[in-house]
Design a protein around this motif. Structure first.
Motif, PDB file in Angstrom:
ATOM      1  N   VAL A  62       0.819  -1.211   0.000  1.00  0.00           N
ATOM      2  CA  VAL A  62       0.000   0.000   0.000  1.00  0.00           C
ATOM      3  C   VAL A  62       0.855   1.264   0.000  1.00  0.00           C
ATOM      4  CG1 VAL A  62      -0.259   0.228   2.517  1.00  0.00           C
ATOM      5  CG2 VAL A  62      -2.085   1.033   0.995  1.00  0.00           C
ATOM      6  N   ASP A  63       2.080   1.170   0.537  1.00  0.00           N
ATOM      7  CA  ASP A  63       2.999   2.317   0.496  1.00  0.00           C
ATOM      8  C   ASP A  63       3.824   2.338  -0.786  1.00  0.00           C
ATOM      9  OD1 ASP A  63       2.215   3.442   2.875  1.00  0.00           O
ATOM     10  OD2 ASP A  63       3.733   2.410   4.078  1.00  0.00           O
ATOM     11  N   ILE A  64       3.700   1.295  -1.599  1.00  0.00           N
ATOM     12  CA  ILE A  64       4.399   1.255  -2.892  1.00  0.00           C
ATOM     13  C   ILE A  64       3.452   1.669  -4.018  1.00  0.00           C
ATOM     14  CG2 ILE A  64       5.591  -0.225  -4.560  1.00  0.00           C
ATOM     15  CD1 ILE A  64       6.478  -1.970  -2.190  1.00  0.00           C
ATOM     16  N   PHE A  65       2.310   1.021  -4.088  1.00  0.00           N
ATOM     17  CA  PHE A  65       1.345   1.321  -5.149  1.00  0.00           C
ATOM     18  C   PHE A  65       0.475   2.534  -4.835  1.00  0.00           C
ATOM     19  CE2 PHE A  65       1.751  -3.428  -5.737  1.00  0.00           C
ATOM     20  CZ  PHE A  65       2.588  -3.317  -6.832  1.00  0.00           C
ATOM     21  N   GLY A  66       0.348   2.847  -3.555  1.00  0.00           N
ATOM     22  CA  GLY A  66      -0.486   3.975  -3.161  1.00  0.00           C
ATOM     23  C   GLY A  66      -1.858   3.544  -2.695  1.00  0.00           C
ATOM     24  N   ARG A  67      -2.529   4.463  -1.987  1.00  0.00           N
ATOM     25  CA  ARG A  67      -3.860   4.162  -1.456  1.00  0.00           C
ATOM     26  C   ARG A  67      -4.873   4.039  -2.603  1.00  0.00           C
ATOM     27  NH1 ARG A  67       0.104   4.647   1.943  1.00  0.00           N
ATOM     28  NH2 ARG A  67      -0.097   6.087   3.705  1.00  0.00           N
ATOM     29  N   LYS A  68      -4.807   4.981  -3.551  1.00  0.00           N
ATOM     30  CA  LYS A  68      -5.780   5.020  -4.635  1.00  0.00           C
ATOM     31  C   LYS A  68      -5.707   3.763  -5.499  1.00  0.00           C
ATOM     32  CE  LYS A  68      -7.102   7.697  -8.732  1.00  0.00           C
ATOM     33  NZ  LYS A  68      -6.898   8.942  -9.506  1.00  0.00           N
ATOM     34  N   ARG A  69      -4.502   3.381  -5.938  1.00  0.00           N
ATOM     35  CA  ARG A  69      -4.370   2.207  -6.793  1.00  0.00           C
ATOM     36  C   ARG A  69      -4.828   0.938  -6.075  1.00  0.00           C
ATOM     37  NH1 ARG A  69       0.787   4.495  -8.140  1.00  0.00           N
ATOM     38  NH2 ARG A  69       0.784   5.448 -10.220  1.00  0.00           N
ATOM     39  N   THR A  70      -4.512   0.845  -4.781  1.00  0.00           N
ATOM     40  CA  THR A  70      -4.917  -0.338  -4.016  1.00  0.00           C
ATOM     41  C   THR A  70      -6.434  -0.460  -3.963  1.00  0.00           C
ATOM     42  OG1 THR A  70      -2.917  -0.190  -2.656  1.00  0.00           O
ATOM     43  CG2 THR A  70      -4.733  -1.515  -1.794  1.00  0.00           C
ATOM     44  N   ILE A  71      -7.108   0.658  -3.735  1.00  0.00           N
ATOM     45  CA  ILE A  71      -8.576   0.652  -3.696  1.00  0.00           C
ATOM     46  C   ILE A  71      -9.141   0.249  -5.053  1.00  0.00           C
ATOM     47  CG2 ILE A  71     -10.617   2.134  -3.434  1.00  0.00           C
ATOM     48  CD1 ILE A  71      -8.901   3.745  -1.351  1.00  0.00           C
ATOM     49  N   LEU A  72      -8.556   0.780  -6.125  1.00  0.00           N
ATOM     50  CA  LEU A  72      -9.023   0.422  -7.467  1.00  0.00           C
ATOM     51  C   LEU A  72      -8.785  -1.056  -7.775  1.00  0.00           C
ATOM     52  CD1 LEU A  72      -7.831   3.544  -9.501  1.00  0.00           C
ATOM     53  CD2 LEU A  72     -10.200   2.833  -9.138  1.00  0.00           C
ATOM     54  N   ILE A  73      -7.589  -1.552  -7.437  1.00  0.00           N
ATOM     55  CA  ILE A  73      -7.252  -2.951  -7.728  1.00  0.00           C
ATOM     56  C   ILE A  73      -8.170  -3.916  -6.987  1.00  0.00           C
ATOM     57  CG2 ILE A  73      -5.462  -4.715  -7.425  1.00  0.00           C
ATOM     58  CD1 ILE A  73      -3.387  -2.488  -7.931  1.00  0.00           C
TER      59      ILE A  73
END
Length: 468
Positions: free
Chosen positions: A83-94
């Motif tokens: 989550v600190d690599i891909f980000g909060r937004k991308r994690t939620i989308l994925i």
């Protein structure tokens, strides 16, 4: 215990429109999660019936119910380091992708094994969304509305449970799953346009993008002072190591972990997840005048309504008063529920005139539980941990939640089958009493404070004042 600082006076007024939009869009996946959790309530009676096309035993049904909790452990382990690599937004989308896949698998499942796999996959997505979403909401929110937005995560989860109980009661399993699969697609279509967390962007050294996103989120052009405050807080934190073990080796982090263990433990030991899984089964055993389907819809409708009410007052009433009131009332109503089923199943007393008591007791429980214990523990997860360990902390919190909820749900099934429906309710009532004592002694008030102020408090700053 109240944190008193002067930081709030420095925050300017602006527009919170994008904060609301981002939260609503992201919580479409939270609603999807709630629908997966609430699915057994309407689906299991159909699967266990003689007319079911899939042969399912009570034990298999209980494993279907808890399978997302097991998947959540794996999902949390994965997301804790990403989550600190891909980000909060991308994690939620994925997370939308496994949710969508799980519903399609449920829709066309012709075996118990495929349902197990589908619900396990949904649980993996739960681990992602319940780590990323509380972090995201806490980091984008103005302190004045952080309680409202943060507790909205729980409200949306409960709404998802209500929604699947309505959809599942009036549609067959296949059609209900296909309808449910549209929500993760809607999340992708809307959340892709929402801003990434300024905290995350500053952690990655993207100052310009962070400033741009913060301007959008605050509805202000002048956000330099807040950017500087966040940068300073991140600098203070990143000077320290940010590893999983820091949750336990650092004194400040240990305090936050202890608070989390109390809140999530007390929440789940009340039996709320077990009641969610087996709501219709409980009402069927109660043999009251209302149909089990209608009773479960009323139950979850009340839960959504009261959770919304809690969200609207949490920034005014405070976290501690609501938690204390909520868990005290929960203990009382669970005890009443236990008394009813004990008299019904273990005595020769005629209690047919009191057939509405289990419905009133459970609705009373859900009313008082939703006033604090349903929403505030998740809200505070996004508040109490420092940025350098927050991802690890929420990963650990979700694993802890999944393990406790699985144990409690299986405990409910074993106890009701072995001793009667009254046994688990008495146990849950006693657990609430223990939780009440721990909350009174150890859980701080975080109402209206910036995330930085809360960290100062956890460090034991002598300039902070503790008061009820």
């Amino acid at each position: 215990m109240k944190i008193i600082t002067g930081s709030m006076s420095k925050i300017q007024q602006g527009s919170a429109v994008f904060q609301y939009l981002a939260t609503v869009s992201g919580t479409l996946n939270i609603i999807t999660s709630g629908m997966h959790y609430g699915w057994p309530s309407s689906a299991l009676p159909k699967l266990l019936s003689n007319s079911s096309s899939i042969s399912v035993t009570d034990n298999q049904g209980s494993w279907m119910a808890v399978m997302p909790l097991l998947g959540s452990v794996l999902g949390s382990l994965i997301v804790g380091s990403t989550v600190d690599i891909f980000g909060r937004k991308r994690t939620i989308l994925i997370s939308s992708l496994p949710y969508f896949a799980a519903w399609i698998m449920v829709a066309f499942a012709r075996s118990v094994l495929l349902i197990y796999v589908a619900r396990f996959i949904a649980g993996v997505a739960d681990g992602w969304i319940f780590t990323a979403m509380p972090i995201y909401v806490a980091e984008i929110s103005d302190p004045r509305i952080r309680g409202l937005l943060g507790s909205g995560v729980s409200v949306c989860w409960i709404f998802g449970i209500l929604l699947i109980n309505i959809v599942g009661n009036y549609l067959d399993i296949t059609l209900a799953a296909l309808v449910s699969s549209t929500l993760p697609l809607a999340c992708i279509a809307t959340f892709i346009f929402m801003p990434e967390s300024p905290y995350y962007l500053l952690m990655r050294g993207n100052h310009e993008e962070a400033k741009k996103n913060l301007q959008k989120l605050r509805g202000l052009q002048d956000v330099d002072s807040e950017i500087m405050r966040i940068e300073q807080a991140l600098k203070d934190q990143t000077n320290k190591s940010g590893k999983f073990l820091d949750l336990f080796t650092n004194k400040d982090n240990r305090k936050a972990v202890f608070v989390m263990l109390i809140l999530r433990g007390a929440q789940q030991m009340s039996g709320t997840t077990a009641v969610t899984f087996y709501a219709q089964s409980i009402f069927i055993q109660a043999e009251n005048q209302l149909s089990s389907e209608l009773a479960s819809i009323i139950y979850f409708s009340v839960q959504v309504t009261l959770s919304c009410f809690c969200s609207s007052i949490v920034d005014k009433a405070g976290r501690r008063p609501l938690l204390i009131t909520s868990i005290t009332g929960s203990a009382i109503f669970l005890f009443i529920e236990g008394i009813y089923f004990y008299l019904k199943n273990c005595t020769v007393l005629d209690i047919s005139a009191f057939g509405l008591v289990p419905i009133i007791g459970l609705i009373g429980f859900v009313i008082i539980f939703s006033l604090g214990m349903q929403t505030i523990p998740i809200l505070m997860l996004g508040e109490i941990f420092s940025p350098n360990v927050k991802a690890f902390a929420l990963c650990f919190a979700d694993i802890y939640f999944s393990v406790i909820a699985t144990i409690v749900s299986k405990f409910f099934q074993i106890m009701k089958d072995s001793f009667g429906m009254h046994a688990p309710f008495f146990a849950f009532s006693c657990s609430c009493v223990i939780g009440l004592v721990l909350i009174v002694l150890f859980v701080p008030e975080t109402k209206g404070q910036t995330l930085e102020d809360i960290q100062i408090y956890l460090k034991g700053n002598k300039n902070q004042t503790n008061e009820e």
